[in-house]
Design a protein around this motif. Structure first.
Motif, short mmCIF file in Angstrom:
data_model
loop_
_atom_site.label_atom_id
_atom_site.label_comp_id
_atom_site.label_asym_id
_atom_site.label_seq_id
_atom_site.Cartn_x
_atom_site.Cartn_y
_atom_site.Cartn_z
N ASP A 16 -7.06 8.90 -4.96
CA ASP A 16 -6.71 9.24 -3.59
C ASP A 16 -6.33 8.03 -2.73
N ALA A 17 -6.24 6.86 -3.33
CA ALA A 17 -5.78 5.67 -2.60
C ALA A 17 -4.25 5.71 -2.49
N VAL A 18 -3.74 5.24 -1.39
CA VAL A 18 -2.29 5.15 -1.19
C VAL A 18 -1.84 3.78 -1.70
N LYS A 19 -0.77 3.77 -2.53
CA LYS A 19 -0.25 2.53 -3.10
C LYS A 19 1.21 2.37 -2.72
N VAL A 20 1.53 1.17 -2.23
CA VAL A 20 2.85 0.90 -1.68
C VAL A 20 3.39 -0.39 -2.30
N ILE A 21 4.71 -0.47 -2.47
CA ILE A 21 5.35 -1.69 -2.93
C ILE A 21 6.43 -2.08 -1.92
N ALA A 22 6.47 -3.37 -1.61
CA ALA A 22 7.50 -3.92 -0.73
C ALA A 22 8.37 -4.87 -1.53
N GLY A 28 18.62 -9.72 1.70
CA GLY A 28 17.51 -9.92 2.62
C GLY A 28 16.96 -8.70 3.32
N GLN A 29 17.38 -7.50 2.92
CA GLN A 29 16.88 -6.29 3.56
C GLN A 29 15.55 -5.85 2.94
N PRO A 30 14.50 -5.69 3.75
CA PRO A 30 13.22 -5.22 3.21
C PRO A 30 13.29 -3.75 2.83
N HIS A 31 12.48 -3.38 1.85
CA HIS A 31 12.42 -1.99 1.37
C HIS A 31 10.98 -1.73 0.96
N VAL A 32 10.39 -0.67 1.50
CA VAL A 32 8.99 -0.35 1.24
C VAL A 32 8.89 1.12 0.86
N ILE A 33 8.16 1.40 -0.24
CA ILE A 33 7.94 2.79 -0.66
C ILE A 33 6.51 2.97 -1.16
N ALA A 34 6.02 4.19 -1.05
CA ALA A 34 4.79 4.58 -1.72
C ALA A 34 5.18 5.04 -3.12
N ALA A 35 4.35 4.72 -4.10
CA ALA A 35 4.67 5.11 -5.48
C ALA A 35 3.39 5.41 -6.25
N GLY A 36 3.38 6.54 -6.91
CA GLY A 36 2.21 6.95 -7.68
C GLY A 36 2.03 6.20 -8.99
N THR A 37 3.06 5.49 -9.43
CA THR A 37 2.96 4.78 -10.71
C THR A 37 2.50 3.33 -10.55
N ILE A 38 2.12 2.93 -9.34
CA ILE A 38 1.60 1.58 -9.13
C ILE A 38 0.18 1.51 -9.66
N GLY A 39 -0.13 0.43 -10.38
CA GLY A 39 -1.48 0.24 -10.87
C GLY A 39 -1.67 -1.16 -11.42
N ALA A 40 -2.88 -1.42 -11.85
CA ALA A 40 -3.21 -2.70 -12.48
C ALA A 40 -3.51 -2.46 -13.95
N VAL A 41 -2.82 -3.19 -14.80
CA VAL A 41 -3.05 -3.11 -16.25
C VAL A 41 -4.34 -3.84 -16.59
N ASP A 42 -4.56 -4.96 -15.92
CA ASP A 42 -5.75 -5.79 -16.06
C ASP A 42 -5.85 -6.59 -14.76
N PRO A 43 -6.91 -7.39 -14.57
CA PRO A 43 -7.06 -8.10 -13.29
C PRO A 43 -5.96 -9.11 -12.96
N ASN A 44 -5.12 -9.46 -13.91
CA ASN A 44 -4.05 -10.43 -13.68
C ASN A 44 -2.67 -9.81 -13.62
N THR A 45 -2.57 -8.49 -13.88
CA THR A 45 -1.26 -7.86 -14.07
C THR A 45 -1.14 -6.55 -13.31
N LYS A 99 1.02 10.89 -18.74
CA LYS A 99 0.46 11.35 -17.47
C LYS A 99 1.54 11.95 -16.58
N LEU A 100 2.70 11.32 -16.54
CA LEU A 100 3.79 11.81 -15.70
C LEU A 100 4.36 13.14 -16.17
N ALA A 101 4.28 13.42 -17.47
CA ALA A 101 4.84 14.65 -18.02
C ALA A 101 4.23 15.89 -17.36
N GLY A 102 2.96 15.80 -16.99
CA GLY A 102 2.30 16.91 -16.32
C GLY A 102 2.90 17.22 -14.95
#
Length: 132
Positions: A16-22, A28-45, A99-102
């Motif tokens: 239920d957390a909102v995840k956004v990428i900028a 030089g135009q900024p672009h920001v979206i929310a995306a459900g596929t954002i995540g951490a593979v491990d603490p460094n990635t 996961k996305l197939a569902g």
């Protein structure tokens, strides 16, 4: 290499957390979206799947640097990162697409990022402080 703290990893894993990428375009135009596929593979990635993200994907490929934001309630963190790899096969790719197939969605590729900094951006006195 910077490691994402455990509390931030936990928030990234919260459904239920909102995840956004900028990102920023080549001109030089900024672009920001929310995306459900954002995540951490491990603490460094960090990772994002390319699903309906053409502008972001193009910006990532041209500029390499991104900022992620994960937020829930008053807790919020920004994660700076730089593109390290793009994959269109492999076990992580298969797991994401399973996961996305569902939801009748498909990631054409996954983009992986090295974490360069993590900041507290929550509604608290520590807002803006680099924590990793």
């Amino acid at each position: 290499m910077v490691a994402i703290p455990k509390n931030v990893m936990d928030l990234l894993a919260a459904p239920d957390a909102v995840k956004v990428i900028a990102t920023v375009s080549a001109d030089g135009q900024p672009h920001v979206i929310a995306a459900g596929t954002i995540g951490a593979v491990d603490p460094n990635t960090m990772m994002i799947g390319k699903v309906l993200t053409k502008v972001s994907s193009d910006n990532i490929k041209s500029g390499k640097k991104v900022a992620f934001l994960v937020t829930k309630g008053l807790e919020s963190y920004s994660i700076n990162a730089v593109l390290k790899d793009i994959q269109s096969s492999g076990p992580v790719y298969d797991a994401v697409n399973q996961k996305l197939a569902g939801m009748h969605l498909h990631a054409s590729e996954l983009m992986f990022f090295d974490v360069t900094a993590v900041f507290n951006q929550g509604a608290n006195p520590e807002a803006g402080k680099q924590i990793a």
